[in-house]
Write an enzyme that holds these catalytic residues in place. Sequence first.
Site, PDB file in Angstrom:
ATOM      1  N   SER A   1       3.552  -6.417 -10.461  1.00 25.79           N
ATOM      2  CA  SER A   1       4.118  -6.388  -9.116  1.00 25.79           C
ATOM      3  C   SER A   1       5.375  -7.263  -9.046  1.00 25.79           C
ATOM      4  O   SER A   1       6.318  -7.051  -9.804  1.00 25.79           O
ATOM      5  CB  SER A   1       3.049  -6.818  -8.115  1.00 25.79           C
ATOM      6  OG  SER A   1       3.416  -6.515  -6.790  1.00 25.79           O
TER       7      SER A   1
ATOM      8  N   GLU B   1       0.284   4.794  -6.010  1.00 24.16           N
ATOM      9  CA  GLU B   1       0.926   3.622  -5.388  1.00 24.16           C
ATOM     10  C   GLU B   1       2.403   3.894  -5.144  1.00 24.16           C
ATOM     11  O   GLU B   1       3.055   4.645  -5.878  1.00 24.16           O
ATOM     12  CB  GLU B   1       0.765   2.393  -6.277  1.00 24.16           C
ATOM     13  CG  GLU B   1       1.484   2.466  -7.614  1.00 24.16           C
ATOM     14  CD  GLU B   1       1.524   1.125  -8.311  1.00 24.16           C
ATOM     15  OE1 GLU B   1       1.907   0.130  -7.663  1.00 24.16           O
ATOM     16  OE2 GLU B   1       1.180   1.074  -9.512  1.00 24.16           O
TER      17      GLU B   1
ATOM     18  N   HIS C   1      -2.348   0.240  -7.070  1.00 24.86           N
ATOM     19  CA  HIS C   1      -1.522  -0.896  -7.475  1.00 24.86           C
ATOM     20  C   HIS C   1      -2.297  -1.891  -8.345  1.00 24.86           C
ATOM     21  O   HIS C   1      -3.370  -2.366  -7.974  1.00 24.86           O
ATOM     22  CB  HIS C   1      -1.011  -1.596  -6.213  1.00 24.86           C
ATOM     23  CG  HIS C   1      -0.004  -2.661  -6.461  1.00 24.86           C
ATOM     24  ND1 HIS C   1       1.186  -2.438  -7.103  1.00 24.86           N
ATOM     25  CD2 HIS C   1       0.001  -3.980  -6.117  1.00 24.86           C
ATOM     26  CE1 HIS C   1       1.882  -3.563  -7.159  1.00 24.86           C
ATOM     27  NE2 HIS C   1       1.186  -4.514  -6.583  1.00 24.86           N
TER      28      HIS C   1
END
Length: 332
Positions: A169, A263, A293
């Site tokens: 991320s 995602e 995710h």
Amino acid sequence: MTNAGSTTTQIRPVPVSASIPSRLAAMVTSVTLRPLTSALPLNARGVWASRQLIAGFMSTLGPPLRGTKVVQVRSGAVRGEWVAAPGVEFGDRAVYYIHGSGYVICSARTHRGLASRLSRATGLPVFLTDYRLAPEHPFPAAADDIEAGYRWLLERGFLASDLVVAGDSAGGHLALDLMIENVRTATPQPAACVMFSPLVDLSFRLSADQERVRPDPMITAQGARELVALYTAGHDAEHTRLTLKLPAGSNLPPILVQAGEVEMLSADARYLQQTVRAAGGSCDLEIWPGQMHVFQALSLLVPEANHAVARAAHFITTSLEQTATLTERRVS
């Protein structure tokens, strides 16, 4: 010496469809976690609640392996922990891991489980950096801490060619920033880089476009944009360390990107591959069917999590062996 595994191990390909548990996990998450993340305000209490919520989610669904060794590190500006799975010894190779969650929410502790499984799969210890979080510490605190951690590893005697950088991320954004800073400062690059669901576009325009095709089970593009704004507030959106432009011919290590099909950051993953290749670098992309995710962190919820980590580990050990071979040829 660490046991970094073997490249001769048979590695299963990315599946062509998602498992039933993975599909159910995405469905349940979309009606539980997504509404919660959307409802929590981004004030002091809301940020605290979000941190507790995600910490509980991660520790329950992706706990560390039993017997994992954890060694806390506090050295000047560098904070973090060494994570070694059972049977893994400390040696001259390591993974430098950068956690994600919008520069605001997670910590080394929340990602200890993922780090322990990556350690087991690679046979390497993982240095899990615990960089400063926003809003208490806005940009460029996190980026500076990541750079300091990498330099600290080099100062402790690790060769760049014996290190692999990994992140998820926002940790992917920070990893790419680190590699660009390495180019700018003529600092040796790591042997490779692995990114799980990397965030690249901090404007979240790519995410918003992807969201129109399919809503993300965990958070909205608007919600994610507001979260990251706690880190970038007061700074020019076109700052080079936020937009991460890659000049042609940038000296980058080989990169592996894994993202979930459902995602919104799958759009960022595709964009990253295009950008790295346009700059002359190598970037492999895996889009995992039906996954959300950073599914790699949810080993007790998603059957494909360990499979994805195994593929990432194979990429890591192969890259380290190839780099070592090239070094030996240069020396001889």
